[in-house]
Design a protein around this motif. Structure first.
Motif, short mmCIF file in Angstrom:
data_model
loop_
_atom_site.label_atom_id
_atom_site.label_comp_id
_atom_site.label_asym_id
_atom_site.label_seq_id
_atom_site.Cartn_x
_atom_site.Cartn_y
_atom_site.Cartn_z
N LEU A 216 5.47 -4.33 1.19
CA LEU A 216 5.16 -5.63 1.80
C LEU A 216 3.68 -5.76 2.11
N VAL A 217 3.06 -4.66 2.55
CA VAL A 217 1.64 -4.69 2.87
C VAL A 217 0.79 -4.89 1.61
N ARG A 218 1.21 -4.25 0.51
CA ARG A 218 0.42 -4.28 -0.72
C ARG A 218 0.89 -5.33 -1.72
N ARG A 219 1.87 -6.14 -1.37
CA ARG A 219 2.47 -7.05 -2.34
C ARG A 219 1.45 -7.99 -2.97
N GLU B 151 -1.55 -7.47 -3.58
CA GLU B 151 -2.49 -6.75 -4.44
C GLU B 151 -1.84 -6.27 -5.73
N LEU B 152 -0.54 -6.42 -5.84
CA LEU B 152 0.19 -5.98 -7.02
C LEU B 152 0.37 -7.14 -7.99
N GLY B 153 0.34 -6.83 -9.26
CA GLY B 153 0.57 -7.85 -10.27
C GLY B 153 2.04 -8.05 -10.54
N ASP B 154 2.34 -8.56 -11.73
CA ASP B 154 3.73 -8.80 -12.11
C ASP B 154 4.45 -7.52 -12.50
N ARG B 155 3.69 -6.46 -12.80
CA ARG B 155 4.31 -5.19 -13.14
C ARG B 155 3.55 -4.07 -12.45
N VAL B 156 4.25 -2.93 -12.28
CA VAL B 156 3.65 -1.75 -11.67
C VAL B 156 3.92 -0.54 -12.55
N ALA B 157 2.96 0.37 -12.56
CA ALA B 157 3.15 1.62 -13.29
C ALA B 157 4.20 2.45 -12.57
N THR B 158 5.22 2.91 -13.29
CA THR B 158 6.31 3.67 -12.68
C THR B 158 6.43 5.09 -13.23
N HIS B 159 5.69 5.40 -14.27
CA HIS B 159 5.76 6.74 -14.86
C HIS B 159 4.36 7.15 -15.26
N PHE B 160 4.07 8.44 -15.05
CA PHE B 160 2.73 8.95 -15.30
C PHE B 160 2.82 10.22 -16.13
N VAL C 29 0.38 2.41 -3.81
CA VAL C 29 -1.03 2.43 -3.44
C VAL C 29 -1.92 2.49 -4.68
N VAL C 30 -1.60 3.40 -5.62
CA VAL C 30 -2.45 3.53 -6.80
C VAL C 30 -2.35 2.28 -7.69
N ASN C 31 -1.20 1.61 -7.68
CA ASN C 31 -1.07 0.37 -8.43
C ASN C 31 -1.89 -0.75 -7.79
N ALA C 32 -1.94 -0.79 -6.47
CA ALA C 32 -2.71 -1.81 -5.78
C ALA C 32 -4.20 -1.64 -6.03
N HIS C 33 -4.66 -0.41 -6.22
CA HIS C 33 -6.07 -0.14 -6.47
C HIS C 33 -6.44 -0.31 -7.93
N ALA C 34 -5.43 -0.43 -8.80
CA ALA C 34 -5.70 -0.58 -10.23
C ALA C 34 -5.90 -2.05 -10.57
N VAL C 35 -6.24 -2.30 -11.83
CA VAL C 35 -6.43 -3.68 -12.30
C VAL C 35 -5.51 -3.91 -13.49
#
Length: 322
Positions: free
Chosen positions: A20-23, A25-34, A101-107
């Protein structure tokens, strides 16, 4: 059960707070696997992230909550189950929050998201802290007395009265809370490492967890063939003591530590399948060696085994029969 489910509810709450805090800052998709290097190689819809977390935390809460209700578990077994559950919740809560967090800091919708190794190490630290907290809470809880489990069972051989020609059998399925928790924890750790791209480490841990879980239960049977102890979920391994090998059988309390731990044990006391400390069926073989298996209703099993070893219906005892 509430103690086992609590950390998963807390982990879900923390993850959703980050969401909720980072919503914004997130796009339509988030990285889920690394990958093993920490770079993103798979993505999912941002809107589905809370539902995936709910299913994951809810399923594990149900698993560990029901596991805590397994009958026959001693304090050590329940403590191990609690530590495993709380550690798993701590690890998942940290990593799933770190992913946000890492998704919010990404572009570019998480295309450049990166989860470094330091996050995995920090997640393991959170797991250890959570496991320690759960263990402390478990030990602070008042113990529930189990009268018959705290008093030694009579060691004198008993027999079950059967009419001439009458046949009888006895069987019980027994589960180890300690081994079940250990297997589940190992499997989940392997799954987490596999999800992080560490196939060489994660896959063996997953397989080891499945094997431990498969061996966490045994089926104990007493019938005209003698005593049979088989893995609860696998056709092997299996131990059988024929009636002609039984000198006497008795029900008594055993300590897992005195028998060398949990699982199939070989010690100075004899051999045995020890799932927990507590009630056990102990068979004295004709060669003088003891074999023990922890099981509920050991008194009935011992009485029937003595009767069958004495001649099938107790009418024609043989030398050495209890």
């Amino acid at each position: 059960m509430l103690l086992e489910a609590a950390p998963f509810a807390a982990g879900f709450a923390v993850t959703m707070a980050f969401f909720l805090v980072r919503r914004d800052e997130l796009g339509d998709r988030v990285a889920t696997h690394f990958s093993g290097g920490g770079t993103a190689d798979d993505w999912g819809a941002t809107s589905s992230y809370p539902w995936v977390c709910l299913a994951l935390f809810g399923g594990l809460a149900l698993l560990f909550g029901l596991g805590a209700a397994l009958p026959g578990a001693g304090l050590s077994g329940r403590s191990a189950w609690t530590a495993t559950g709380w550690g798993t919740a701590g690890l998942l809560g940290y990593l799933l929050s770190a992913v946000l967090v890492v998704n919010a800091h990404a572009v570019a919708d998480g295309a450049e998201a990166r989860l470094p190794w330091a996050q995995l190490v920090a997640g393991l630290g959170a797991a250890l802290l959570a496991a320690a907290a759960g263990t402390m809470l478990r030990r602070l809880m008042p113990s529930v007395p189990h009268g018959s489990e705290r008093e030694p069972l009579p060691g004198a051989p008993e027999r079950l009265a059967l009419r001439p020609g009458e046949r009888a059998g006895w069987s019980a399925h027994n589960t180890s809370a300690l081994l079940t928790g250990l297997g589940a924890g190992t499997f989940l750790l392997g799954t987490s490492l596999l999800a992080a791209g560490l196939v060489g480490t994660g896959l063996p841990l997953m397989l080891a967890g499945l094997l431990i879980f498969a061996l966490s239960a045994v089926r104990v049977t007493v019938d005209r063939h003698g005593l049979t102890v088989a893995a609860g979920y696998l056709p092997w391994p299996r131990t059988r003591i024929g009636l002609d090998q039984v000198a006497t059988a008795r029900a008594q309390h055993v300590s897992a530590l005195e028998w060398g731990g949990w699982g199939y044990r070989v010690s100075a006391r004899g051999t045995g399948v020890i799932l927990r400390s507590g009630e056990a069926l102990v068979v004295r073989r004709e060669n003088g060696r003891d074999f023990a298996v922890t099981t509920r209703d050991a008194r009935t099993a011992a009485a029937l085994l003595n009767t069958l070893a004495a001649g099938g219906d107790g009418s024609s005892p043989r030398p050495g029969g209890g």
